[in-house]
Every structure is written in structure tokens, then in C-alpha cells.
Design a protein around this motif. Structure first.
Motif, PDB file in Angstrom:
ATOM      1  N   VAL A 178       0.905  -1.101   0.035  1.00  0.00           N
ATOM      2  CA  VAL A 178       0.087  -0.178   0.288  1.00  0.00           C
ATOM      3  C   VAL A 178       0.862   1.334   0.032  1.00  0.00           C
ATOM      4  CG1 VAL A 178      -1.627   1.342   1.437  1.00  0.00           C
ATOM      5  CG2 VAL A 178      -1.938  -1.120   0.953  1.00  0.00           C
ATOM      6  N   ASN A 179       1.836   1.285   0.854  1.00  0.00           N
ATOM      7  CA  ASN A 179       2.985   2.286   0.784  1.00  0.00           C
ATOM      8  C   ASN A 179       3.351   2.692  -0.665  1.00  0.00           C
ATOM      9  OD1 ASN A 179       4.483   4.445   2.058  1.00  0.00           O
ATOM     10  ND2 ASN A 179       6.025   3.148   2.228  1.00  0.00           N
ATOM     11  N   GLN A 180       3.800   1.529  -1.407  1.00  0.00           N
ATOM     12  CA  GLN A 180       4.465   1.664  -2.812  1.00  0.00           C
ATOM     13  C   GLN A 180       3.483   2.217  -3.533  1.00  0.00           C
ATOM     14  OE1 GLN A 180       6.166  -1.982  -3.929  1.00  0.00           O
ATOM     15  NE2 GLN A 180       6.854  -1.213  -5.911  1.00  0.00           N
ATOM     16  N   MET A 181       2.015   1.711  -3.575  1.00  0.00           N
ATOM     17  CA  MET A 181       1.024   2.323  -4.263  1.00  0.00           C
ATOM     18  C   MET A 181       0.898   4.048  -3.971  1.00  0.00           C
ATOM     19  SD  MET A 181      -1.753  -0.864  -3.787  1.00  0.00           S
ATOM     20  CE  MET A 181      -3.050  -0.001  -4.874  1.00  0.00           C
ATOM     21  N   GLN A 182       0.826   4.225  -2.574  1.00  0.00           N
ATOM     22  CA  GLN A 182       0.657   5.715  -2.401  1.00  0.00           C
ATOM     23  C   GLN A 182       1.875   6.508  -2.901  1.00  0.00           C
ATOM     24  OE1 GLN A 182       0.036   5.218   1.669  1.00  0.00           O
ATOM     25  NE2 GLN A 182      -2.108   5.745   1.532  1.00  0.00           N
ATOM     26  N   GLN A 183       3.147   6.061  -2.737  1.00  0.00           N
ATOM     27  CA  GLN A 183       4.192   6.638  -3.567  1.00  0.00           C
ATOM     28  C   GLN A 183       3.943   6.991  -4.949  1.00  0.00           C
ATOM     29  OE1 GLN A 183       7.483   4.585  -2.094  1.00  0.00           O
ATOM     30  NE2 GLN A 183       7.725   5.518  -0.102  1.00  0.00           N
ATOM     31  N   GLY A 184       3.623   5.932  -5.799  1.00  0.00           N
ATOM     32  CA  GLY A 184       3.498   6.123  -6.878  1.00  0.00           C
ATOM     33  C   GLY A 184       2.375   6.989  -7.362  1.00  0.00           C
ATOM     34  N   THR A 185       1.321   7.143  -6.673  1.00  0.00           N
ATOM     35  CA  THR A 185       0.418   8.082  -6.890  1.00  0.00           C
ATOM     36  C   THR A 185       0.699   9.429  -6.563  1.00  0.00           C
ATOM     37  OG1 THR A 185      -1.427   6.411  -6.312  1.00  0.00           O
ATOM     38  CG2 THR A 185      -2.154   8.932  -6.164  1.00  0.00           C
ATOM     39  N   GLU A 186       1.602   9.697  -5.609  1.00  0.00           N
ATOM     40  CA  GLU A 186       2.191  11.124  -5.228  1.00  0.00           C
ATOM     41  C   GLU A 186       3.204  11.639  -6.175  1.00  0.00           C
ATOM     42  OE1 GLU A 186       3.250  10.407  -1.117  1.00  0.00           O
ATOM     43  OE2 GLU A 186       1.057  10.089  -0.629  1.00  0.00           O
ATOM     44  N   LYS A 187       4.004  10.604  -6.408  1.00  0.00           N
ATOM     45  CA  LYS A 187       5.188  11.172  -7.488  1.00  0.00           C
ATOM     46  C   LYS A 187       5.326   9.836  -8.590  1.00  0.00           C
ATOM     47  CE  LYS A 187       9.536  12.904  -7.238  1.00  0.00           C
ATOM     48  NZ  LYS A 187      10.485  12.347  -8.316  1.00  0.00           N
TER      49      LYS A 187
END
Length: 194
Positions: free
Chosen positions: A125-134
Motif C-alpha cells: 500500500v505504501n508503494q502504491m501511495q508513493q506512485g500516486t504522489e510522485k
């Protein structure tokens, strides 16, 4: 029918049922979203909402440049896999296993899959959020990497990447011209990895 589902953020709240665990389901590649929909429909038809939590297709946003146009695309982090939060029993196993485009569960015994840890789910989930933010670029180049020029006056020349500029989607490539290494600035679309 999706009560309390926040489609904006994949941040995971604690499950309502303490017996829910995350399992990895193997699906036909490219059919992950269809599997997510199919499982959700089967849960609703069977009235088993209390035995299921969230269904997650791990993906990230990537930037692709085509014909000078930047586009944001969704890329699967684990093609062919879907995460399902569920209480594992004979009924739920049967429901998921016999869903269209599902080939089975990953890990554990044949009819008793092993759950993955909450830590592993949190990392995804953390990896998914990082991909959405940047969002990252669809194709990533590294200094020292060999590339072949596929467009422009240097077509079919090979070169070594010297510098990468993701802001401008450009590379500085050292190309051998008449026996001399010559730095050339090229767009991402003009080169391919060798």
C-alpha cells in the motif's frame, strides 16, 4: 453496495472483522480488475459480505511520453495477482477459487492457502501511495546503460547513457561517430534499451 470503501486512497483502516486475513489470488494476467469485479459480485450474490474485507489490485501510476505528450498510466505492481482480505473457510475458498479468471491461491496447502502478513500488505500500500504522489517514468534509464537510437539522424547508432533528465524526458547519450564518442541529446522516445 461497497459500504465504507474509500476509492480515493488505498490507505488501509483496521478490518471490521478481526478474523480477516490477506490472501494472494492468482489471476489471468491483464484480468486483475475483472477478477476484482467478479469476486465482489459473487460475494454480494452469496451474501458473504461479513466474511470479506477489501480487494486490492496493487498498481502504481507511471508517466509515459508518446509523441511529445505526457500521459499518466496505471502499471500493475504484481501482474496476475490480486490481494483479497477474507476469512478463510470452505465456503469463501470455494467462492474465490471458482471465480471466473482466477487460477487459484498462492502459498500454503492446495485447499488451505496461507495468508500474507499485515507488514507485507502495508509495504504494498505504501508503494502504491508513493506512485500516486510522485509517478515514476514508465521506462527508466541509468547512466552507463547501452541504448540504440531508433529515430532521427543517428538511427541505428548505439550509445551509452551519460545523463538522464526526467523533467524534460531527455537523455544525453555518448554515440560513436567516425570513431569518436560524441554526446547527443535525445528524447526518451528516440531511444530503446539494447
Amino acid at each position: 453496495m461497497n459500504d465504507n470503501v474509500d476509492n480515493e486512497s488505498p490507505a488501509l483502516a483496521p478490518p471490521s472483522n478481526p478474523d480477516l486475513r490477506w490472501y494472494v489470488v492468482h489471476a489471468y494476467s491483464g484480468m486483475e480488475k475483472a477478477v476484482e469485479r467478479n469476486i465482489t459480485e459473487r460475494i454480494n450474490r452469496a451474501g458473504m459480505q461479513s466474511k470479506f474485507g477489501r480487494i486490492l489490485v496493487p498498481s502504481e501510476e507511471v508517466v509515459d511520453v508518446k509523441n511529445g505528450q505526457k500521459r499518466t498510466l496505471e502499471r500493475r505492481l504484481f501482474p496476475g495477482y490480486v490481494l483479497v482480505e477474507m476469512v478463510m473457510d470452505d465456503d469463501t475458498w470455494h467462492l474465490v477459487k471458482h471465480t471466473s479468471k482466477v487460477t487459484g491461491f498462492v502459498g500454503g496447502a492446495k485447499n488451505r492457502p496461507a495468508p500474507i502478513s499485515q507488514r507485507e500488505v502495508d509495504e504494498i500500500v505504501n508503494q502504491m501511495q508513493q506512485g500516486t504522489e510522485k509517478p515514476r517514468h514508465k521506462v527508466e534509464f541509468l547512466a552507463g546503460e547501452l541504448v540504440r537510437v531508433k529515430e532521427g539522424p543517428f538511427t541505428d547508432f548505439n550509445g551509452t547513457v551519460e545523463e538522464v533528465n526526467y523533467e524534460k524526458s531527455k537523455l544525453r547519450v555518448s554515440v560513436m561517430i567516425f570513431g569518436r564518442a560524441t554526446p547527443v541529446e535525445l528524447g526518451f522516445a528516440e531511444v530503446e534499451k539494447t
